[in-house]
Scaffold this motif. Structure first.
Motif, PDB file in Angstrom:
ATOM      1  N   VAL A 120       0.787  -1.232   0.000  1.00 50.59           N
ATOM      2  CA  VAL A 120       0.000   0.000   0.000  1.00 50.59           C
ATOM      3  C   VAL A 120       0.823   1.288   0.000  1.00 50.59           C
ATOM      4  N   THR A 123       2.647   3.215  -3.299  1.00 50.77           N
ATOM      5  CA  THR A 123       1.734   3.523  -4.395  1.00 50.77           C
ATOM      6  C   THR A 123       0.619   4.471  -3.955  1.00 50.77           C
ATOM      7  N   TYR A 124       0.067   4.255  -2.782  1.00 53.26           N
ATOM      8  CA  TYR A 124      -1.040   5.108  -2.346  1.00 53.26           C
ATOM      9  C   TYR A 124      -0.565   6.516  -2.002  1.00 53.26           C
ATOM     10  N   TRP A 128      -2.002   9.544  -4.299  1.00 54.89           N
ATOM     11  CA  TRP A 128      -2.763  10.607  -3.638  1.00 54.89           C
ATOM     12  C   TRP A 128      -2.131  11.974  -3.898  1.00 54.89           C
ATOM     13  N   THR A 155      -3.708   1.271  -8.613  1.00 47.91           N
ATOM     14  CA  THR A 155      -4.163   2.111  -7.504  1.00 47.91           C
ATOM     15  C   THR A 155      -4.896   3.344  -8.017  1.00 47.91           C
ATOM     16  N   LEU A 159      -8.804   4.430  -7.110  1.00 52.07           N
ATOM     17  CA  LEU A 159      -9.093   5.637  -6.327  1.00 52.07           C
ATOM     18  C   LEU A 159      -9.850   6.664  -7.161  1.00 52.07           C
ATOM     19  N   LEU A 279      -4.381  10.434   3.654  1.00 53.90           N
ATOM     20  CA  LEU A 279      -4.754   9.048   3.343  1.00 53.90           C
ATOM     21  C   LEU A 279      -5.594   8.445   4.460  1.00 53.90           C
ATOM     22  N   VAL A 283      -8.737   7.822   2.447  1.00 50.72           N
ATOM     23  CA  VAL A 283      -8.507   6.603   1.673  1.00 50.72           C
ATOM     24  C   VAL A 283      -8.593   5.334   2.508  1.00 50.72           C
ATOM     25  N   LEU A 287     -10.300   1.393   1.820  1.00 49.83           N
ATOM     26  CA  LEU A 287      -9.654   0.086   1.956  1.00 49.83           C
ATOM     27  C   LEU A 287     -10.430  -0.789   2.935  1.00 49.83           C
ATOM     28  N   PRO A 294      -5.175  -3.211  -2.780  1.00 50.23           N
ATOM     29  CA  PRO A 294      -3.980  -3.437  -3.589  1.00 50.23           C
ATOM     30  C   PRO A 294      -4.133  -4.693  -4.446  1.00 50.23           C
TER      31      PRO A 294
END
Length: 325
Positions: A120, A123-124, A128, A155, A159, A279, A283, A287, A294
Motif C-alpha cells: 500500500v 503507491t497510495y 494521492w 491504484t 481511487l 490518506l 482513503v 480500503l 492493492p
C-alpha cells in the motif's frame, strides 16, 4: 537481522542477503518487525545505480513495509507494541526490522492482510499526492493513466473511480487492458495497437483528459499535450522512456495546461506525514470497505529478492510484487 542490499550496480543478480544490526528507533520513531515489503520501480533504479538513497537513509533497499510494532523510541506513543502498521520508509524495507517515524506509519485497515498492507504505502502515497493534490482530480473529470496495470496504475484506477472520476488507462496487452477494465477503467487502450491520443479524443467526444498521470515520459510528453483537455493537468512521476523530449509548447499556452511532477522519497518526514494524514482520513476507509484494494501480482520470500526484481523488469506483472518475511 537479514537484509537485502545491492553489492555493486547491475542486474538482479547483484542483490544479496546480508546480516545487519537491528536498528534502534530514535526520537518519534517506531521499530517495525517487517512481515511484507513492497517491490517498486525505484528499488530497481537504485540497484542499477540510477537512484541513490537520500542522505541518512540506509543502503538496504525497500520503500514500503507492513508488520507489527516491536519497539518505540522516545516520544513515540501513537502505536503500542504489537500494533499492525504499514509505513513509507526512505530505505531499509527489505529487512526483518525497519525504523520509521510514527507520523509516516498508518494503521492496517480491518480486512487487509499484512502482505496486502505491504503493497500500500508507496503507491497510495504517490497516487494521492500526484493525482489528487497536484493534479486536483475532481468528480466528473477524466483521468488518463499510463501503465494501468502497474502498482501505481491499478491504484490510480481504483481511487479515481471511488472519487467519481472517469478513467482511461493504457496497457501493453489485451489481457492487461482487460485487467484495467475489471478494476473499473471505463476505457482501456492497448498502446501497441492503437494511438492513445486518438482513443482519448474519441472517448471524450474530442475534449481530452482533464488529468494525465504519466510515468513514461519521452515521446509521450508531446502526445500527452495533444491528449489533454483545456485547463488539463499533466503529472509526471517517472521517465521510463527518458526525461528528454521535443514538444510543441504552443499547446501548453493555447490549452492552458499545467505540466507538473514530483518525487516522493526525498521529501521530509513532515511532508510525508501530511500525505499520511490525508490518506488516513480519505482513503483508509475505502480500503476498510473494500472499495479499493492493492492488486497483488506475486509474493517472494526475502531471499528471492532477485527473482522479484526480475519479475518487475519483465513487465509481465499486474499490480504489486511483495517480499514476505
Amino acid at each position: 537481522m537479514r537484509a537485502v542490499i545491492a553489492q555493486g550496480t547491475g542486474g538482479p543478480e547483484v542483490l544479496a542477503v546480508v546480516e545487519r544490526p537491528v536498528p534502534t528507533p530514535g526520537e518519534g520513531e517506531i521499530l517495525v518487525r517487517v512481515r511484507a515489503a513492497g517491490v517498486n520501480r525505484p528499488d530497481v533504479l537504485q540497484r542499477q545505480g540510477g537512484y541513490p538513497p537520500p542522505p541518512g537513509a540506509p543502503d538496504i533497499l525497500g520503500l514500503e513495509i507492513a508488520g507489527e510494532v516491536a519497539a518505540a523510541g522516545p516520544n513515540a506513543a501513537r502505536f503500542p507494541v504489537g500494533t499492525p502498521v504499514m509505513a513509507l520508509v526512505a530505505g531499509g524495507g527489505y529487512a526483518e526490522y525497519a525504523v520509521v517515524h510514527e507520523s509516516n506509519a498508518l494503521p492496517v485497515p480491518a480486512g487487509l492482510s499484512l502482505e496486502e498492507a505491504g503493497a500500500v504505502p508507496e503507491t497510495y502515497f504517490t497516487v494521492w499526492t500526484n493525482v489528487f493534490e497536484r493534479g486536483r482530480l475532481a468528480a466528473g473529470e477524466t483521468l488518463l493513466v499510463h501503465g494501468g496495470t502497474s502498482g501505481i496504475g491499478t491504484t490510480a484506477i481504483q481511487l479515481a473511480k471511488a472519487f467519481g472520476a472517469r478513467v482511461i488507462a493504457t496497457a501493453g496487452t489485451a489481457a492487461k487492458c482487460d485487467a484495467c477494465r475489471t478494476l473499473g477503467a471505463d476505457v482501456a487502450v492497448n498502446y501497441r495497437e492503437a494511438d492513445f491520443v486518438a482513443a482519448v479524443k474519441e472517448a471524450t467526444g474530442g475534449r481530452g483528459a482533464d488529468v494525465i498521470l504519466d510515468m513514461v515520459g519521452g515521446d509521450y510528453i508531446p502526445r500527452n499535450y495533444e491528449a489533454a483537455a483545456r485547463d488539463g493537468r499533466i503529472v509526471q512521476i517517472a521517465f521510463l522512456n527518458g526525461s528528454r523530449a521535443e514538444a510543441d509548447f504552443r499547446l501548453l499556452m493555447v490549452k492552458r495546461l499545467t505540466h507538473t511532477g514530483s518525487t516522493l522519497r526525498p521529501r521530509t518526514v513532515a511532508e510525508k506525514a501530511g500525505i499520511a494524514r490525508a490518506l488516513e482520513e480519505k482513503v483508509l476507509p475505502l480500503l476498510a470497505e473494500g472499495r479499493a484494494r492493492p492488486v497483488m501480482d506475486s509474493r517472494f520470500p526475502l531471499q528471492d529478492a532477485a527473482l522479484a526484481h526480475a519479475r518487475m523488469e519483465s513487465g509481465a506483472h499486474i499490480g504489486k510484487i511483495v517480499l514476505t518475511l
